[in-house]
Design an enzyme around this catalytic site. Structure first.
Site, mmCIF file in Angstrom:
data_model
loop_
_atom_site.group_PDB
_atom_site.id
_atom_site.type_symbol
_atom_site.label_atom_id
_atom_site.label_comp_id
_atom_site.label_asym_id
_atom_site.label_seq_id
_atom_site.Cartn_x
_atom_site.Cartn_y
_atom_site.Cartn_z
ATOM 1 N N ASP A 32 0.862 -1.176 0.000
ATOM 2 C CA ASP A 32 0.000 0.000 0.000
ATOM 3 C C ASP A 32 0.905 1.236 0.000
ATOM 4 O O ASP A 32 2.116 1.137 0.266
ATOM 5 C CB ASP A 32 -0.891 -0.040 1.249
ATOM 6 C CG ASP A 32 -1.713 1.212 1.419
ATOM 7 O OD1 ASP A 32 -2.324 1.665 0.435
ATOM 8 O OD2 ASP A 32 -1.733 1.760 2.536
ATOM 9 N N ASP A 34 -0.262 5.152 1.044
ATOM 10 C CA ASP A 34 -0.528 6.058 2.168
ATOM 11 C C ASP A 34 -0.652 5.285 3.478
ATOM 12 O O ASP A 34 -1.438 4.339 3.584
ATOM 13 C CB ASP A 34 -1.818 6.840 1.906
ATOM 14 C CG ASP A 34 -1.677 7.795 0.739
ATOM 15 O OD1 ASP A 34 -1.211 8.921 0.949
ATOM 16 O OD2 ASP A 34 -2.027 7.391 -0.390
ATOM 17 N N ASP A 215 -2.226 -0.787 5.680
ATOM 18 C CA ASP A 215 -2.576 -0.248 7.001
ATOM 19 C C ASP A 215 -4.054 0.015 7.208
ATOM 20 O O ASP A 215 -4.525 0.044 8.348
ATOM 21 C CB ASP A 215 -1.825 1.075 7.234
ATOM 22 C CG ASP A 215 -2.399 2.209 6.398
ATOM 23 O OD1 ASP A 215 -2.831 3.226 6.970
ATOM 24 O OD2 ASP A 215 -2.428 2.083 5.159
#
Length: 250
Positions: A32, A34, A215
């Site tokens: 991922d 961000d 996240d």
């Protein structure tokens, strides 16, 4: 009961386990952007790829296949990462690209563009006077960022989003870290994109060990898609259920 992010062991403390699973296998690394490769920041345009992290990803990409799976538009995440030898899945996997002009756009997503246009217009009408709110239009989604909104205005933002999604039943609402996102209501997400990439890169076999690090809640689709065939690592932020099997603090 499902495990939560607080229940998971540290990936750093279980490196021996990970090495055992990886022994004799080809790795495929999915990341991922961000909150994973960059810290969460006040506004999306401030999420600059740290030089030290980029150097690490470049070293990995010289040895194994690497792909970035992001909710950002494809062109946006490619610009921010700035690496030509890796693969990218933007817009939660609706656009996929790689080296040598390799490109795929999910055809079913284009059908939702007019509805996204109307939803974007409605959200601007509802929210442009709310201080701190950011309505961000992406090619295949509309994001409403409220990190900078005053507590007293949060309910107003939520009502505007709920009213908009109710008027557009062909869209679905997802939530992340201080953001609501309106996306096409079709069966495609980061997990489907990850599995598609494994097939396209001829890595969908027992001899490959896919690893995904993410996240946010939207990354759970990829953790669930991996299931027992790979390793999901969640970057801890708040306690919530997760399908990952290891965690990192940052």
């Amino acid at each position: 009961m499902p495990l939560t992010t607080a229940d998971l062991p540290s990936a750093l403390e279980r490196l021996d386990q990970i090495r055992q699973r990886a022994a004799g296998k080809q790795l495929a690394v999915f990341l991922d952007y961000d909150g994973t490769l960059t810290p969460i920041v006040q506004r999306p345009e401030l999420a600059v790829f740290p030089k030290a992290v980029k150097e690490i990803v470049q070293r990995i990409a010289r040895r194994v296949k690497v792909a970035i799976l992001s909710g950002r538009d494809l062109d946006d995440v490619r610009r921010l990462v700035g690496m030509e030898n890796i693969f990218y899945a933007g817009s939660h996997g609706f656009e996929i690209a790689g080296p040598g002009g390799w490109h795929l756009e999910a055809r079913q997503a284009t059908e939702f563009v007019p509805s996204l246009d109307r939803a974007e217009q409605a959200l601007h009408e509802y929210l442009d006077r709310v201080a701190g709110v950011l309505v961000e239009r992406k090619r295949f989604s509309v994001a409403v960022h409220y990190r900078l909104v005053k507590p007293g205005d949060l309910a107003r933002v939520k009502r505007a989003v709920e009213k908009t999604i109710a008027a557009h039943p062909d869209l679905r609402l997802t939530a992340g870290k201080k953001v609501y996102e309106l996306r096409p209501a079709c069966d495609w997400h980061k997990g489907k994109a990850l599995l598609w990439l494994l097939d396209a890169l001829e890595l969908n076999s027992p001899s490959t060990l896919p690893i995904f690090i993410g996240d946010d809640i939207t990354d759970e689709d990829a953790f669930e898609a991996l299931d027992d065939r790979g390793i999901g690592v969640v970057v801890r932020s708040k306690v919530r259920p997760t399908a990952a099997i290891y965690a990192l603090e940052d």
